[in-house]
Design a protein around this motif. Sequence first.
Motif, short mmCIF file in Angstrom:
data_model
loop_
_atom_site.label_atom_id
_atom_site.label_comp_id
_atom_site.label_asym_id
_atom_site.label_seq_id
_atom_site.Cartn_x
_atom_site.Cartn_y
_atom_site.Cartn_z
N ARG A 110 0.84 -1.21 0.00
CA ARG A 110 0.00 0.00 0.00
C ARG A 110 0.87 1.25 0.00
N ALA A 111 1.88 1.25 0.90
CA ALA A 111 2.76 2.42 1.00
C ALA A 111 3.48 2.66 -0.33
N ARG A 112 3.90 1.57 -0.97
CA ARG A 112 4.62 1.67 -2.24
C ARG A 112 3.72 2.27 -3.32
N LEU A 113 2.49 1.82 -3.34
CA LEU A 113 1.53 2.30 -4.34
C LEU A 113 1.29 3.79 -4.16
N ILE A 114 1.10 4.21 -2.91
CA ILE A 114 0.88 5.63 -2.64
C ILE A 114 2.11 6.42 -3.05
N VAL B 265 2.64 -0.51 -10.73
CA VAL B 265 1.34 -0.09 -10.20
C VAL B 265 0.28 -1.12 -10.56
N GLY B 266 0.30 -1.54 -11.82
CA GLY B 266 -0.69 -2.53 -12.26
C GLY B 266 -0.60 -3.82 -11.48
N ALA B 267 0.64 -4.27 -11.27
CA ALA B 267 0.82 -5.53 -10.55
C ALA B 267 0.34 -5.41 -9.11
N LEU B 268 0.63 -4.28 -8.49
CA LEU B 268 0.20 -4.07 -7.10
C LEU B 268 -1.33 -4.05 -7.00
N VAL B 269 -1.96 -3.35 -7.92
CA VAL B 269 -3.43 -3.28 -7.90
C VAL B 269 -4.02 -4.67 -8.08
N ALA B 270 -3.41 -5.44 -8.95
CA ALA B 270 -3.94 -6.79 -9.19
C ALA B 270 -3.76 -7.67 -7.96
N HIS B 271 -2.67 -7.46 -7.22
CA HIS B 271 -2.39 -8.33 -6.09
C HIS B 271 -3.15 -7.96 -4.81
N LEU B 272 -3.28 -6.66 -4.57
CA LEU B 272 -3.90 -6.23 -3.30
C LEU B 272 -5.38 -6.58 -3.25
N PRO B 273 -5.84 -7.12 -2.12
CA PRO B 273 -7.28 -7.40 -1.99
C PRO B 273 -8.09 -6.12 -1.80
N ALA B 274 -9.39 -6.24 -1.95
CA ALA B 274 -10.28 -5.08 -1.96
C ALA B 274 -10.09 -4.14 -0.75
N PRO B 275 -10.02 -4.65 0.49
CA PRO B 275 -9.92 -3.71 1.62
C PRO B 275 -8.65 -2.88 1.56
N ASP B 276 -7.56 -3.47 1.10
CA ASP B 276 -6.31 -2.72 1.00
C ASP B 276 -6.40 -1.68 -0.10
N LEU B 277 -7.05 -2.03 -1.20
CA LEU B 277 -7.23 -1.05 -2.27
C LEU B 277 -8.06 0.11 -1.78
N ALA B 278 -9.10 -0.19 -1.00
CA ALA B 278 -9.95 0.87 -0.47
C ALA B 278 -9.12 1.83 0.38
N ASP B 279 -8.28 1.26 1.25
CA ASP B 279 -7.44 2.11 2.10
C ASP B 279 -6.48 2.96 1.28
N THR B 280 -5.93 2.36 0.22
CA THR B 280 -5.01 3.10 -0.64
C THR B 280 -5.72 4.26 -1.33
N LEU B 281 -6.91 3.98 -1.85
CA LEU B 281 -7.66 5.03 -2.53
C LEU B 281 -7.95 6.19 -1.59
N GLU B 282 -8.25 5.85 -0.32
CA GLU B 282 -8.54 6.91 0.64
C GLU B 282 -7.34 7.79 0.91
N ALA B 283 -6.14 7.24 0.68
CA ALA B 283 -4.93 7.99 1.01
C ALA B 283 -4.35 8.72 -0.19
N LEU B 284 -5.15 8.91 -1.22
CA LEU B 284 -4.64 9.57 -2.42
C LEU B 284 -5.43 10.84 -2.74
N PRO B 285 -4.77 11.85 -3.31
CA PRO B 285 -5.49 13.01 -3.82
C PRO B 285 -6.39 12.60 -4.99
N SER B 286 -7.30 13.47 -5.32
CA SER B 286 -8.37 13.17 -6.26
C SER B 286 -7.91 12.58 -7.60
N ASP B 287 -6.97 13.23 -8.28
CA ASP B 287 -6.55 12.76 -9.61
C ASP B 287 -5.96 11.36 -9.54
N GLU B 288 -5.07 11.17 -8.57
CA GLU B 288 -4.42 9.88 -8.41
C GLU B 288 -5.46 8.81 -8.05
#
Lengths: 478, 478
Positions: free
Chosen positions: A16-20, A55-78
């Motif tokens: 998650r940290a890497r993706l952000i 980025v693509g590989a990380l998104v594919a690997h991370l389960p839904a709850p982790d993706l949700a947390d990542t999305l919450e930690a990003l500015p709008s465009d990202e």
Amino acid sequence: MPVFNKNSARLRDEERARLIWLLTTDKSITSALSGKLTLAEQYDEGQLVDDIAEVGALVAHLPAPDLADTLEALPSDERHALWNLVEDGKRGNVLLEASENVWDDLIDGMSDRALLDALQALDIDEQIYLVQHLPRDLTGRLLASLPAEERARVRQVMNYADDSVGAIMEFEVITIRPDVTLGAVQRYLRRLGKMPENTDKLFVTARDKTLLGELELQTILLNAAHLRVADVMESEPVTFQPQEEAEKVARTFERDDLLSAAVVDEDGKLLGRLTIDEIVDVVYEETDNDIRQMSGLSSEEDVFAPVTKAVKNRWAWLAINLCTAFIASRVIDGFEHTISQLVALASLMPIVAGIGGNTGNQTITMIVRALALQQIQPGNFSFLILREMGVALINGIVWGGIMGAVTWWLYDDPQLGGVMMLAMVLNLLVASLMGVLIPMMMTRMGRDPAVGSSVMITALTDTGGFFIFLGLATLFLL
Amino acid sequence: MPVFNKNSARLRDEERARLIWLLTTDKSITSALSGKLTLAEQYDEGQLVDDIAEVGALVAHLPAPDLADTLEALPSDERHALWNLVEDGKRGNVLLEASENVWDDLIDGMSDRALLDALQALDIDEQIYLVQHLPRDLTGRLLASLPAEERARVRQVMNYADDSVGAIMEFEVITIRPDVTLGAVQRYLRRLGKMPENTDKLFVTARDKTLLGELELQTILLNAAHLRVADVMESEPVTFQPQEEAEKVARTFERDDLLSAAVVDEDGKLLGRLTIDEIVDVVYEETDNDIRQMSGLSSEEDVFAPVTKAVKNRWAWLAINLCTAFIASRVIDGFEHTISQLVALASLMPIVAGIGGNTGNQTITMIVRALALQQIQPGNFSFLILREMGVALINGIVWGGIMGAVTWWLYDDPQLGGVMMLAMVLNLLVASLMGVLIPMMMTRMGRDPAVGSSVMITALTDTGGFFIFLGLATLFLL
């Protein structure tokens, strides 16, 4: 040695940290993902192509709850760029796990059709929850997509209040009859082939759906196969009704260490079940909301929302705060003559107001929490008021005495010191009295005692502090 | 029809309320229970004997967690009186369920011997937890009471930090070997006859205790008896290590909807397990503490403690608050000459300070929560600062503009209006910058960003607000 395997929480924390980090430090990734860079332009930046692949590989690997947390930690465009990479099958679950304040951003670019498709992967209770809360009205379309016999039930569920048991219960339950043997139950389960998530018990019902008891999976495993369900079931289980408040029920789950519980109607007929994972969400949400609301933040406040949205969100509380500050200012203005006679008052008055605000906030925080824990009852209410005022009186005399002495020494004016002490005692008493009364009255009026309570008590102790101090000064010093 | 049975949460809610009501409205019950009334005196008051009997019946009926909640909602004397009625076998569990801030009161009248006896009813991990946290040193006596081989393990557990996984894990686990069949597992379980509470899965280990996988109870029930454990187990389960932070682990439980998880050492050897009921307690405690600490309340603050104890508890924060208020007051005092020239400044300055405090508190609340949710990463940090300052700039210009215009109109002084607006913009910028930086710096320094953050930001925005406003006034208006 499965300490650091693919499911490891630590590994996913790092991912998650890497993706952000990838998305926020290199803006061109977001541009590329949003189609603002041509493939040629992407290849011009050597690193970019690799980063996008990662980025693509990380998104594919991370389960839904982790993706949700990542999305919450990003500015709008990202956030948008990342959301577009989430595969359709996962999107429903990501939405479900993401907090309310990012839904807006996520579904912004999706058509109604695409959104309903994303929901298909979810259980019907989860679909209803999202459809009811998403900032777009899809209720009609969801209902239309359901078979007729389901529609009535869904309509009924939609009537339960947001914060009620009905709104968070699950429909999927396994029911069994009381007169079968445990061996038969086990054969039945094998035939079913799977159980709803977090199933720790089965529900024993009569033919008319009346709940007769509960049978823990443990019980099936621990007892002989020839025993009948009725002989080993828990026949007086803890149950809830759909209109009960979710926050209160969460306290019962905590108190009784429940993993799941039946939801029944007034006639004792089984409607569904509550599970601990929903309850944990309720607990986090409840306390999160309390913390936000006490300082006047809306529950939709999103740390990473664009500036314009944040301005809109905080508009109302800022206006209220300005109004109360303005009133306090008018109180001071009323004593202009007094201050012009004795300018020292201007530098001392914030001390009286500040100390009142501090004590008031402490009192109100305690009372709000005690109310949430149902600790305040008619019987102990007067004890509470007396206690808080006793604390205020002692603190007022001790600290007011000290400040009075300091004032005397600084300005060489014993009377000014006396006024200072008296004002502090009085303002602390007002602060503690109001700190108890405000949340109690708000609860009595059926409102949430946490909402803006801090803003309110500060307004009172400021205005009150200025009035008391300057009033006393006018009486005794002029 | 088990809607309102003996286990009903609603019935127990009522019983708790009734118990509190009885004890707090009739002081003579407490006197009688504490032996301060003779039997003859008790019989003089007709109602009293009935009431005492009812109190006794309620205490006997209510389970430990409900008794703990009731004790927390009572003033000190009543708390003692009720505690004396709790039967010995229940006392350990009541202590365990009660929150830290009432332990002091409860164990006050108990001898070390009696206390250790009360703990006997608990699991060894629970005993260790209490012995370590109770405000009396019983560690030596507990260790002495244990068999030698157990002592080493207990000593090790005692070394884990308070807020770590090691401190809340349970030792009792059921382990099985990977090469047996599900049928054999089921026979083994029947022979055991019971499982530890909240068991949803068994742990599959090698002979040297290395964790190989997990087997859910569901899996045993859903699969054919001839299958081997190794074929159906989850071989890459989520595991934790004892030194991990409990609060972070709680987020993982929430994220992954876990009911329990294995705790392993660095070599992957099974040490114990974490269960969701402990995690729910952690969540409640964590958020409770955050709320308290932000407003400068100690985590030991007990709403129903006697006045003297509360005064002692709040002493430190009050002193800090007085110091900061005093500094702000000295800043104003430095501008005495300016204020004496233009008394209007005295009534306007609290507006500048107040609005800064409000914005600062909102920002700090958001950042503290985002830190708890691990949303802030090096990558998005600069975005956050810029965002908050952008919000502050817009709000400053809009609301500062409005207040500037009002000031102009009130005092018929356009320059004063201009100073007002400029001061508000600047103080909002300071507030938002500090609102982000303070919690970030505290985290960097390894401290809890929630502790006293509200007191700190208010001190800064007050002092800063006065300095900016009066400084600008001195520059432009004199």
